[in-house]
Design an enzyme around this catalytic site. Structure first.
Site, mmCIF file in Angstrom:
data_model
loop_
_atom_site.group_PDB
_atom_site.id
_atom_site.type_symbol
_atom_site.label_atom_id
_atom_site.label_comp_id
_atom_site.label_asym_id
_atom_site.label_seq_id
_atom_site.Cartn_x
_atom_site.Cartn_y
_atom_site.Cartn_z
ATOM 1 N N ASP A 5 0.870 -1.174 0.000
ATOM 2 C CA ASP A 5 0.000 0.000 0.000
ATOM 3 C C ASP A 5 0.909 1.227 0.000
ATOM 4 O O ASP A 5 1.569 1.520 0.992
ATOM 5 C CB ASP A 5 -0.887 -0.028 1.249
ATOM 6 C CG ASP A 5 -1.797 1.191 1.356
ATOM 7 O OD1 ASP A 5 -1.900 1.952 0.374
ATOM 8 O OD2 ASP A 5 -2.399 1.370 2.429
ATOM 9 N N ASN A 8 1.245 8.538 0.894
ATOM 10 C CA ASN A 8 1.978 9.782 0.682
ATOM 11 C C ASN A 8 3.327 9.784 1.394
ATOM 12 O O ASN A 8 4.249 10.489 0.983
ATOM 13 C CB ASN A 8 1.135 10.964 1.170
ATOM 14 C CG ASN A 8 -0.068 11.200 0.285
ATOM 15 O OD1 ASN A 8 0.038 11.240 -0.934
ATOM 16 N ND2 ASN A 8 -1.238 11.340 0.893
ATOM 17 N N HIS A 12 3.891 0.495 2.543
ATOM 18 C CA HIS A 12 3.489 -0.440 3.598
ATOM 19 C C HIS A 12 3.390 -1.820 2.971
ATOM 20 O O HIS A 12 2.531 -2.062 2.112
ATOM 21 C CB HIS A 12 2.143 -0.010 4.188
ATOM 22 C CG HIS A 12 1.729 -0.806 5.378
ATOM 23 N ND1 HIS A 12 0.551 -0.595 6.055
ATOM 24 C CD2 HIS A 12 2.341 -1.834 6.047
ATOM 25 C CE1 HIS A 12 0.449 -1.445 7.066
ATOM 26 N NE2 HIS A 12 1.527 -2.204 7.077
ATOM 27 N N TYR A 71 -19.789 7.384 -8.078
ATOM 28 C CA TYR A 71 -18.987 8.414 -7.397
ATOM 29 C C TYR A 71 -17.837 8.827 -8.315
ATOM 30 O O TYR A 71 -17.106 7.980 -8.830
ATOM 31 C CB TYR A 71 -18.461 7.834 -6.090
ATOM 32 C CG TYR A 71 -17.742 8.799 -5.177
ATOM 33 C CD1 TYR A 71 -18.328 9.235 -3.987
ATOM 34 C CD2 TYR A 71 -16.458 9.255 -5.475
ATOM 35 C CE1 TYR A 71 -17.666 10.108 -3.126
ATOM 36 C CE2 TYR A 71 -15.792 10.125 -4.632
ATOM 37 C CZ TYR A 71 -16.400 10.543 -3.461
ATOM 38 O OH TYR A 71 -15.733 11.399 -2.617
ATOM 39 N N ASP A 77 -7.674 3.491 -2.920
ATOM 40 C CA ASP A 77 -7.683 2.918 -1.573
ATOM 41 C C ASP A 77 -9.120 2.743 -1.066
ATOM 42 O O ASP A 77 -9.454 1.725 -0.449
ATOM 43 C CB ASP A 77 -6.863 3.771 -0.603
ATOM 44 C CG ASP A 77 -7.179 5.259 -0.675
ATOM 45 O OD1 ASP A 77 -7.877 5.691 -1.607
ATOM 46 O OD2 ASP A 77 -6.713 5.997 0.215
ATOM 47 N N ASP A 92 -12.331 4.733 7.283
ATOM 48 C CA ASP A 92 -10.883 4.569 7.156
ATOM 49 C C ASP A 92 -10.213 5.844 7.664
ATOM 50 O O ASP A 92 -10.298 6.902 7.040
ATOM 51 C CB ASP A 92 -10.517 4.318 5.696
ATOM 52 C CG ASP A 92 -9.072 3.874 5.520
ATOM 53 O OD1 ASP A 92 -8.302 3.954 6.498
ATOM 54 O OD2 ASP A 92 -8.712 3.454 4.408
ATOM 55 N N SER A 95 -4.659 9.929 6.967
ATOM 56 C CA SER A 95 -4.410 11.352 6.706
ATOM 57 C C SER A 95 -5.719 12.100 6.551
ATOM 58 O O SER A 95 -5.849 13.258 6.945
ATOM 59 C CB SER A 95 -3.556 11.515 5.448
ATOM 60 O OG SER A 95 -2.319 10.862 5.598
#
Length: 217
Positions: A5, A8, A12, A71, A77, A92, A95
């Protein structure tokens, strides 16, 4: 199988035995120990290019995910974590705090709040007198009597009230994930909640399994 993942600030990684992070500007030399194909998602174009220079065979899950939504501009993510559920409210907390609704396998929409870290920066920018220490030990049923508590009250109530409004409307389980979720869980004791620390990786694995199962048919 190696999952990654790319955010910014960090790469990970998740393998069967390891879970670790590397700064997006740090050396990738330690990744020489990784064996297997890397599947990744990314919100960081520069970091993506760094990964692909070292591992050109890596697969971007954005290229294999099948997630239908009306959407506009939804991040990969969010698509990934939402695709894991047929029914639920996904919160979630990173940030930013994203809140999305899945019902009967369809994405019903969602919204975005600043993350707790972002809130911490907002108030001192308004005035140095509004510098504060974050605390999640705030009684949201009682009016604050100090500036520090007043700011924390405003931050937490804006987050909690927004999520509870969606919960009351849809009556679906709330799935919390992301690093800051643990800071707000205590305010949802009367709700149907689940904490999924590694929801992003569980969903990535599910997408990969389903995609390549289809290809074998």
């Amino acid at each position: 199988m190696i999952l990654c993942d790319i955010g910014n600030t960090t790469f990970h990684f998740k393998t069967e035995k390891k879970d670790f992070k590397i700064g997006v500007k740090d050396s990738l030399k330690k990744l020489t120990l990784l064996k297997g194909k890397i599947y990744f998602i990314s919100v960081n174009e520069k970091a993506t290019k760094r990964l692909l220079r070292k591992y050109p065979d890596s697969i971007n899950i954005q290229d294999i995910i099948n997630f239908d939504t009306t959407y506009t501009g939804m991040g990969i993510d969010r698509k990934v974590v939402c695709s894991y559920l047929n029914d639920g409210i996904i919160v979630d907390s990173g940030s930013a705090i994203t809140v999305d609704v899945m019902k009967k396998g369809k994405h019903r929409g969602g919204f975005i709040l600043p993350g707790i870290g972002a809130y911490k920066k907002i108030y001192p920018q308004i005035s140095k007198k509004l510098s504060f220490q974050f605390s999640n030990n705030i009684n949201l049923d009682k009016m604050p009597l100090t500036t520090n508590d007043a700011i924390n009250y405003a931050i937490l109530d804006s987050i909690v009230s927004s999520i509870l409004k969606v919960y009351k409307k849809y009556k679906l389980p709330i799935y919390f994930t992301g690093g800051d979720s643990i800071k707000i869980l205590k305010y949802f004791i009367n709700s149907d909640i689940k904490y999924e620390k590694d929801l992003i990786f569980k969903s990535m694995a599910k997408i990969i399994k389903e995609r390549y199962k289809e290809n074998r048919c």
